[in-house]
Design a protein around this motif. Structure first.
Motif, PDB file in Angstrom:
ATOM      1  N   GLU A  22     -31.558  -8.755  47.236  1.00  0.00           N
ATOM      2  CA  GLU A  22     -30.041  -9.750  47.688  1.00  0.00           C
ATOM      3  C   GLU A  22     -30.157  -9.795  49.229  1.00  0.00           C
ATOM      4  O   GLU A  22     -29.262 -10.199  50.030  1.00  0.00           O
ATOM      5  CB  GLU A  22     -29.024  -9.667  47.479  1.00  0.00           C
ATOM      6  CG  GLU A  22     -28.796  -9.955  45.196  1.00  0.00           C
ATOM      7  CD  GLU A  22     -29.647  -8.911  44.713  1.00  0.00           C
ATOM      8  OE1 GLU A  22     -29.476  -7.759  45.551  1.00  0.00           O
ATOM      9  OE2 GLU A  22     -30.377  -9.280  43.672  1.00  0.00           O
ATOM     10  N   ASP A  23     -30.154  -8.499  49.286  1.00  0.00           N
ATOM     11  CA  ASP A  23     -29.460  -8.070  50.659  1.00  0.00           C
ATOM     12  C   ASP A  23     -31.109  -8.763  52.468  1.00  0.00           C
ATOM     13  O   ASP A  23     -30.877  -9.049  52.770  1.00  0.00           O
ATOM     14  CB  ASP A  23     -29.517  -6.719  51.222  1.00  0.00           C
ATOM     15  CG  ASP A  23     -28.273  -6.469  50.403  1.00  0.00           C
ATOM     16  OD1 ASP A  23     -27.126  -7.387  50.263  1.00  0.00           O
ATOM     17  OD2 ASP A  23     -28.297  -4.754  50.476  1.00  0.00           O
ATOM     18  N   SER A  26     -30.557 -12.320  52.510  1.00  0.00           N
ATOM     19  CA  SER A  26     -30.199 -12.186  53.074  1.00  0.00           C
ATOM     20  C   SER A  26     -30.191 -12.433  54.744  1.00  0.00           C
ATOM     21  O   SER A  26     -30.262 -13.430  55.946  1.00  0.00           O
ATOM     22  CB  SER A  26     -28.116 -11.520  53.268  1.00  0.00           C
ATOM     23  OG  SER A  26     -27.608 -11.593  53.896  1.00  0.00           O
ATOM     24  N   GLN A  29     -32.133 -15.856  54.993  1.00  0.00           N
ATOM     25  CA  GLN A  29     -31.445 -16.956  55.665  1.00  0.00           C
ATOM     26  C   GLN A  29     -30.692 -16.713  56.794  1.00  0.00           C
ATOM     27  O   GLN A  29     -30.678 -17.866  57.809  1.00  0.00           O
ATOM     28  CB  GLN A  29     -30.727 -16.762  54.306  1.00  0.00           C
ATOM     29  CG  GLN A  29     -31.350 -17.107  52.859  1.00  0.00           C
ATOM     30  CD  GLN A  29     -30.372 -18.173  51.266  1.00  0.00           C
ATOM     31  OE1 GLN A  29     -29.585 -16.961  52.162  1.00  0.00           O
ATOM     32  NE2 GLN A  29     -30.656 -18.244  50.986  1.00  0.00           N
TER      33      GLN A  29
END
Length: 90
Positions: A22-23, A26, A29
């Motif tokens: 997820e990091d 992120s 993005q």
């Protein structure tokens, strides 16, 4: 966001360094710094998340392929690569 795939090396780096997928997503993005590595031709996304998370990736097959991931403790390590022309901000 485009389909994100991880190379075997990237998966191993995540596991060894305790970095969450997820990091990485992120950082892809909304990076603090986006650059091209002039030596390898790979793209680089950098995001501050406690330490500086560096994601090296390529655009491949209509998606993103994460090649490797690592953390650095000092922003100067990143700034030095930009100043010397190794990374060119995109």
């Amino acid at each position: 966001m485009a389909d994100v795939r991880f190379t075997g090396h990237a998966v191993e780096a995540l596991r060894k360094k305790g970095i969450a997928e997820e990091d990485v997503i992120s950082a892809l993005q909304s990076p603090d710094i986006r650059a091209v590595d002039m030596l390898t031709g790979h793209f680089v996304a950098v995001r501050k998340n406690g330490r500086w998370l560096v994601v090296v990736y390529d655009a491949a097959h209509g998606g993103i392929e994460v090649i490797t991931v690592y953390e650095v403790s000092r922003k100067t390590q990143i700034e030095r690569r930009i100043k010397r022309g190794r990374w060119v901000e995109a």
